[in-house]
Design an enzyme around this catalytic site. Structure first.
Site, PDB file in Angstrom:
ATOM      1  N   SER A 212       1.116   6.187  -6.926  1.00  0.00           N
ATOM      2  CA  SER A 212       2.374   5.461  -7.056  1.00  0.00           C
ATOM      3  C   SER A 212       3.026   5.868  -8.380  1.00  0.00           C
ATOM      4  CB  SER A 212       2.129   3.951  -7.055  1.00  0.00           C
ATOM      5  OG  SER A 212       1.658   3.516  -5.810  1.00  0.00           O
TER       6      SER A 212
ATOM      7  N   CYS B 159       0.146  -4.571  -4.563  1.00  0.00           N
ATOM      8  CA  CYS B 159      -0.319  -3.196  -4.765  1.00  0.00           C
ATOM      9  C   CYS B 159      -1.737  -3.231  -5.310  1.00  0.00           C
ATOM     10  CB  CYS B 159       0.599  -2.452  -5.746  1.00  0.00           C
ATOM     11  SG  CYS B 159       0.133  -0.716  -5.970  1.00  0.00           S
TER      12      CYS B 159
END
Length: 720
Positions: free
Chosen positions: A463, A672
């Site tokens: 990410s 996340c």
């Protein structure tokens, strides 16, 4: 952050019929007209198998023209689905002497599913992405099959279609193998007949063993249904490897690790997954102050490259294999004295198996840049190499490893041995002697079998932890380095991608700083022809992968972010995005510009403030710039003198505020991090919180949670 794993894969083996699916985790739909001619690995690089040329988008016509009974459509971002599809094709050839067409489904139409000959076999590799969604390449097929009153060329029935389903996925995700199941059910409802049970491989447990346990029963069902004669095939090579004489190839046209033709020739072009950009490493540093682990910050420059990214996207970093593992394989095969020998590789059946990397190349390059030699050894591959064993004892050991599941896991699986290590172990040689000093027993395994038995080395995804609003010319990576001892006394396992970043950091910052970096793998960082280092600055090949992990457009909407550990990476980018917007708003509307903004809550967890509190100094500055709209909630699990606290407890404590933000104020929530434990537990907590906010219980909360997901107001970026 650990590399984001492939969320889910599904393989559909369809007898007498086909569908359209290609696994691609990217949300940016590829343009077929822009395919790299070298994407298939060969310099000839035909887009379509020769057997299908001239058939256009009609795969049935291609099957008839080529006299093939099997066509395999694969969809694969990381290569896993394609690998399994190719393995099915190879086994069909070995069992029945039937060659297959292995095709990219994006190139074909499926209205003629009802025209596929009844004695034909088709393989589908299907991915499930995110919350039970098809991947980009699968959308067309799924939408087509789900149409009310779907029409095929001769009507609405697929009674000619016999199919077998093997779904691959990860059970840590709620919608495990959803697309495979949906297509299976839809084909059945349209009159198709499934042969055998539907298999499901679980990447969270052991996908390989699930596949091996399923495939034999599948072939028995296929043979019973179609009457194919087993034994008509044999052990046939997929590739022909030729060592080139000196001078045959222009040295400048030999691939030494370049990932595309443009990289080889230095030609400008679009940088993407087919043509990664050698991005200069602008800054790198250690993020963990203490403890046993490493976490690398890496900033890659993209100025002048044409690469653009959005907040929430992923970056793919293309690693290479460490020196020791390259040396081990070369020596085991007796190729260490021929490491720079130029070789040409030709597919003996291009419709079945494409050369997986560009050629001509060298033995060293294949092991260093193109094959995933650090992957855990496959039981099926280990067993297939028994016939090439240097001694009878080694042969018997490999045969037992290949046939005895429990023995294999005891000796190989639980120790996470790589393929070369298994060969060393089987020959009775030392696994602890450094490969550069070892004298291994030589294995005379044909090189074509090595190519067939090992997957292509793939990029590792992270990410992006920066926003282009603040950092338009660079991409930030936050990566915890993977290193663990699978069982007491065994050799350590090192993640290829994160240790590549660690090695870059160590070299750039002047060497290993403490015991955490000692004995870490060493890589040939200068890259092919020294292209990855210029004037002392190192580069690494990268590309951007689009994501749907996005902030709401309006800053007035509340946001709840949950990201313990390196799960905080994309949220650093989110906060930077809001900071950039706040600066502009204040310039335009003055100091009260943020008064109507929604709250921004970030729930973060780490072990100790002095160890692994990522970007600790930044958060307070962001809080000031956002005028208190941003609140940081931090849980410490190992802080001395303080009770252990986890993000789940902080979320529960703030339940009333979260419920109001998500229900009354129509806010957005993001998770996340670890999918297996944290994400699931957080979702259960959110169900309780949402249920209370709706004036009901857990059932009401579950409905509200599903509504948030359906409306893309609850988004996950998780891995296992």
């Amino acid at each position: 952050m650990p590399s984001i794993s492939t969320i889910a894969l599904s393989i559909l083996v369809v007898i007498g019929g086909a569908a359209y699916l290609f696994f691609n985790l990217s949300l940016q739909k590829p343009n077929p007209s822009q395919k790299d001619p070298f994407a298939n690995g060969t310099a000839s690089g035909a887009k379509t198998p020769d057997d299908l040329s001239g058939s256009g988008r009609d795969f049935v016509a291609g099957m008839r023209k080529a006299k093939k009974k099997i066509v395999i459509f694969y969809g694969s971002q990381t290569g896993t689905a394609e690998d399994y599809g190719t393995r099915i094709a190879k086994e069909a050839k070995a069992r029945y002497g039937l060659s297959s067409l292995v095709c990219d489904p994006e190139d074909y139409d499926f209205e003629n599913l009802d025209q596929v000959p009844e004695d034909s076999l088709v393989v589908f590799c299907v991915a499930t992405y995110g919350e039970g969604e098809p991947t980009d390449n699968a959308v067309g097929l799924v939408d087509f099959l789900k149409e009310d009153g779907v029409q095929f060329s001769n009507g609405t029935s697929l009674e000619n279609l016999k199919y077998v389903v093997f779904s691959l996925g990860n059970s840590t995700y709620e919608h495990f193998c959803a697309i495979g199941r949906i297509i299976d059910e839809r084909l059945s409802s349209l009159g198709a007949t499934r042969i055998g049970a539907r298999g499901e491989g679980d990447d969270d447990k052991n996908m390989e063993e699930d596949y091996l346990a399923w495939k034999d029963g599948m072939w028995e069902a296929v043979q019973a249904s179609l009457g194919w004669e087993e034994g008509a095939g044999g052990d046939v090579a997929d590739f022909e490897v030729t060592e080139s004489a000196p001078g045959v190839h222009d040295e400048s046209k030999v691939y030494l690790g370049e990932l595309s033709q443009r990289a080889l020739t230095g030609t400008r072009g679009v940088f993407d997954a087919k043509n990664p950009y050698a991005a200069p490493l602008l800054e790198t540093r250690e993020l963990f102050e203490d403890g046993e682990r490493n976490c690398v910050f890496a900033e890659f420059g993209i100025e002048g490259s044409g690469i653009r990214y959005q907040t929430g996207d992923h970056v793919g970093v293309w690693p290479l294999n460490p020196d020791a593992e390259v040396e081990r394989f070369l020596r085991v095969l007796g190729l260490d004295g021929k490491r720079d020998q130029v070789i040409d590789i030709k597919s003996l059946d291009p419709a079945l198996a494409k050369v997986p990397f560009p050629v001509p190349t060298t033995y060293d390059t294949v092991f260093r840049h193109y094959l995933d030699i650090c992957a855990h050894a496959s039981r099926q591959t280990v067993g297939s190499f028994a016939k090439f064993a240097p001694t009878q004892a080694a042969r018997e050991l490999l045969e037992k490893l290949g046939s005895d599941k429990e023995f294999y896991h005891e000796q190989v699986g639980n120790r996470c041995l790589k393929l070369a290590e298994v060969l060393v172990f089987a020959a009775g040689d030392s696994l602890t002697t450094p490969p550069t000093e070892a004298s291994y027993t030589k294995w005379d395994i044909p090189f074509d079998r090595i190519i067939s038995g090992i997957s292509r080395l793939q990029p590792r995804y992270y990410s992006i932890s920066s926003s282009p609003k603040l950092h338009p010319n660079s991409i930030h990576v936050t990566a915890v380095v993977l290193k663990y001892e699978p069982q007491p006394g065994s050799s350590h396992v090192y993640g290829v991608g994160t240790n590549y970043l660690l090695n870059l950091k160590s070299v750039v910052t002047g060497g290993a700083k403490d015991v955490r970096e000692q004995n870490a793998p060493v890589y040939k960082l200068d890259g092919p022809r020294g292209k990855y280092v210029k004037e002392g600055r190192y580069s690494a090949p990268i590309h951007v992968r689009r994501s749907n992990f996005r902030l709401p457009t309006s800053p007035k909407i509340p946001v709840v972010m949950i990201g313990p550990g390196t799960g905080v990476a994309p949220f650093r980018a989110f906060i930077q995005e809001r900071v950039a917007l706040a600066r502009k708003a204040k310039e335009k509307d003055g100091p009260t510009a943020l008064k109507d903004w929604g709250t921004i809550d970030l729930f973060y967890g780490c072990r100790r403030a002095g160890w692994d509190y990522l970007y600790q100094s930044e958060w307070a500055e962001y809080e000031k710039e956002l005028d208190g709209k941003f609140r940081m909630h931090v849980a410490f699990s190992r802080e001395p003198g303080v009770p252990k606290t986890y993000v789940q407890q902080l979320i529960e404590k703030e339940g009333e505020h979260i419920g109001d933000a998500l229900v009354a104020k129509k806010g957005y929530a993001y998770i996340c991090g670890d999918a297996k434990h944290m994400a699931r537990e957080v979702e259960h907590l959110l169900e309780e919180i949402l249920g209370k906010a709706k004036g009901g219980g857990q059932a009401e909360g579950a409905k509200e949670l599903k509504l948030l997901k359906d409306r893309n107001r609850l988004l996950l970026d998780v891995w296992s």
